[in-house]
Design an enzyme around this catalytic site. Structure first.
Site, PDB file in Angstrom:
ATOM      1  N   ASP A  14       9.450  -5.361  -2.842  1.00 35.78           N
ATOM      2  CA  ASP A  14       9.493  -6.430  -1.840  1.00 35.78           C
ATOM      3  C   ASP A  14      10.878  -7.047  -1.871  1.00 35.78           C
ATOM      4  O   ASP A  14      11.333  -7.510  -2.924  1.00 35.78           O
ATOM      5  CB  ASP A  14       8.424  -7.493  -2.157  1.00 35.78           C
ATOM      6  CG  ASP A  14       7.005  -6.949  -1.977  1.00 35.78           C
ATOM      7  OD1 ASP A  14       6.835  -6.035  -1.150  1.00 35.78           O
ATOM      8  OD2 ASP A  14       6.087  -7.431  -2.656  1.00 35.78           O
ATOM      9  N   ASP A  52      -5.588  -2.542   2.993  1.00 36.64           N
ATOM     10  CA  ASP A  52      -5.764  -3.451   1.852  1.00 36.64           C
ATOM     11  C   ASP A  52      -7.236  -3.439   1.458  1.00 36.64           C
ATOM     12  O   ASP A  52      -8.110  -3.661   2.298  1.00 36.64           O
ATOM     13  CB  ASP A  52      -5.355  -4.877   2.234  1.00 36.64           C
ATOM     14  CG  ASP A  52      -3.849  -5.007   2.363  1.00 36.64           C
ATOM     15  OD1 ASP A  52      -3.136  -4.142   1.823  1.00 36.64           O
ATOM     16  OD2 ASP A  52      -3.388  -5.961   3.010  1.00 36.64           O
TER      17      ASP A  52
END
Lengths: 202, 256
Positions: free
Chosen positions: B130, B11
């Site tokens: 997701d 990230d």
């Protein structure tokens, strides 16, 4: 030594460029047929569709330049789509190709459990010694992304094989021309080693 | 035989990696380029950068990161997060990324998958999805967006199939239920999606130990597995995970 990387609009050449820069190669990326004809070595990469690629090669004169360069006997390396377009024809849109090596690019047969494109890392088994594979471990894997594979007519032109659905030719060579279906520029240290081997070829 | 891929996820915010890391050797643990190099040398098969930069003005920073990573590692890497147009996609691809990943943006505008695939090739376009367990949905899983905060009316399996039809070349299935638990991937969802798709499926969320990767590859038929904290905190190295899997007869890339 002057290496020309042929830019015919088939895909992103950035990773080939960065790999050659890493290897301190003296190279130019060019769409100019003159740069191909005058080169000491040519790298012919490419990702995309065979018919569109052949149309561009014809229109720009790069196809003719590649054939001329090839007749001169200097080293030529095809990568990915480049390894298919050097053959006589491709099953993709039934396309007539450059015809530098007798053979056909074929579509993987459909088989449950095998997704197409063949994408990811797979082993490349050398079938006979070739300078391209000098110092490359026999169990090395290379990165592939493709739905068609090269099938040279002559057995002796097949220098490495890979298993996916069927055993297919993943590297071929005939005289001064060699070509790989995988991406050495994205295959880690063994891939860089292979590109370095090509740069060292005479 | 096609090998199972291990993909390390980083990230990135404003040119720094955000998750805490615990390397002891000389790695600048906040620098995405250094970390990518570290995992490349450990044998990662691919790297994914998620750009979680808050502001649009700072998006350009990710392009610089891509260019620097491309000069440093010679394996495929992809970029996700914040790509909302084909112009955004083109910028990271030209900077050296192999693939781009779209998630919430694709739910809002599915056309971006089609457009991206026709411009850059299907192999470049990854759908990040997701999924949240929800018995009310036909497949049992609901698509959620914006990092799991917003529920959509889309069914996970239906959306995956639609994305494939639109031109996605790969799907990263991230289970919101499993994410962060370190108790293993969501096997049922991964298997359901993987068996229905003609394109590779990457499992994401829940990895805590090498056994979890073994399960997701063998029981859920994932083509690749995403890992993050299990290597970021130094619990395992990529090499250890690959050794474990190779000893259990999974095809893995072992020479690099």
């Amino acid at each position: 030594m002057r290496v020309t990387v042929v830019d015919y609009g088939a895909g992103n050449l950035k990773s080939v460029e960065t790999a050659l820069r890493f290897l301190s190669a003296d190279f130019t990326v060019s769409a100019d047929p003159g740069d191909v004809i005058r080169a000491d070595k040519v790298i012919f990469p490419g990702v995309g569709e065979a018919a569109a690629a052949m149309a561009t090669l014809k229109k720009t004169g790069l196809g003719e330049a590649l054939a001329l360069f090839h007749r001169g006997g200097r080293p030529l390396l095809g990568i990915c789509l480049g390894s298919q377009i050097v053959l006589d024809r491709s099953e993709e849109s039934d396309t007539a190709c450059l015809g530098l090596v007798p053979g056909t690019a074929r579509l993987f047969p459909k088989q449950p459990g095998f997704k197409v494109p063949h994408m990811g890392w797979n082993r490349v088994r050398p079938l006979r010694p070739h300078p391209l594979f000098a110092g490359v471990p026999e169990s090395a894997s290379f990165y592939f992304v493709h739905s068609y594979y090269p099938e040279p007519e002559a057995k002796e032109d097949r220098i490495a094989a890979t298993d996916y659905v069927i055993p297919f030719t993943s590297a071929l060579a005939r005289d001064n021309l060699c070509a790989v279906q995988f991406h050495p520029e994205k295959s880690g240290r063994v891939g860089l080693r292979m590109l370095g081997n090509f740069l060292a070829m005479n | 035989m096609l090998e199972k891929r291990i993909i390390v996820c980083l990230d990135v915010r404003d040119r720094r990696t955000t998750k805490g890391v615990a390397f002891k050797d000389n790695v600048d643990v906040g620098d995405p380029v250094e970390m990518a190099k570290h995992y490349y040398e450990q044998g990662a098969d691919e790297i994914v950068f998620y750009d979680i930069t808050a502001s649009a003005e700072k998006r350009g920073i990710m392009i610089d990161v891509c260019a620097a990573v491309a000069e440093t590692i010679f394996i495929p890497f992809s970029v996700g997060g914040g790509l909302s147009s084909v112009a955004d996609m083109r910028a990271v691809l030209l900077a050296g990324a192999e693939k781009v990943s779209v998630n919430s943006q694709a739910v809002r505008n599915p056309g971006i998958i089609e457009e991206g695939a026709s411009l850059f090739g299907r192999q470049c376009i990854v759908l990040g999805m997701d999924a949240l367990r929800d018995p009310a949905m036909p497949s049992g899983y609901r698509v959620v967006i914006d990092g799991g905060r917003v529920k959509t009316e889309r069914d996970a399996l239906a959306w995956a199939l639609e994305a494939e039809r639109l031109g996605a070349g790969e799907i990263v299935l991230n289970s919101i239920d499993a994410d962060g638990t370190k108790s293993g991937y969501e096997l049922a969802a991964t298997r359901l999606i993987s068996e229905a798709m003609g394109i590779p499926v990457v499992a994401s969320g829940g990895a805590g130990k090498p056994e979890h990767l073994l399960d997701v590859f063998t029981k859920a038929r994932a083509d690749a597995a995403l890992i993050a904290s299990m290597v970021h905190f130094g619990t395992y190295t990529v090499r250890q995970i690959k050794d474990y899997l190779a000893h259990r007869n999974l095809p893995m890339r072992m020479e690099w």
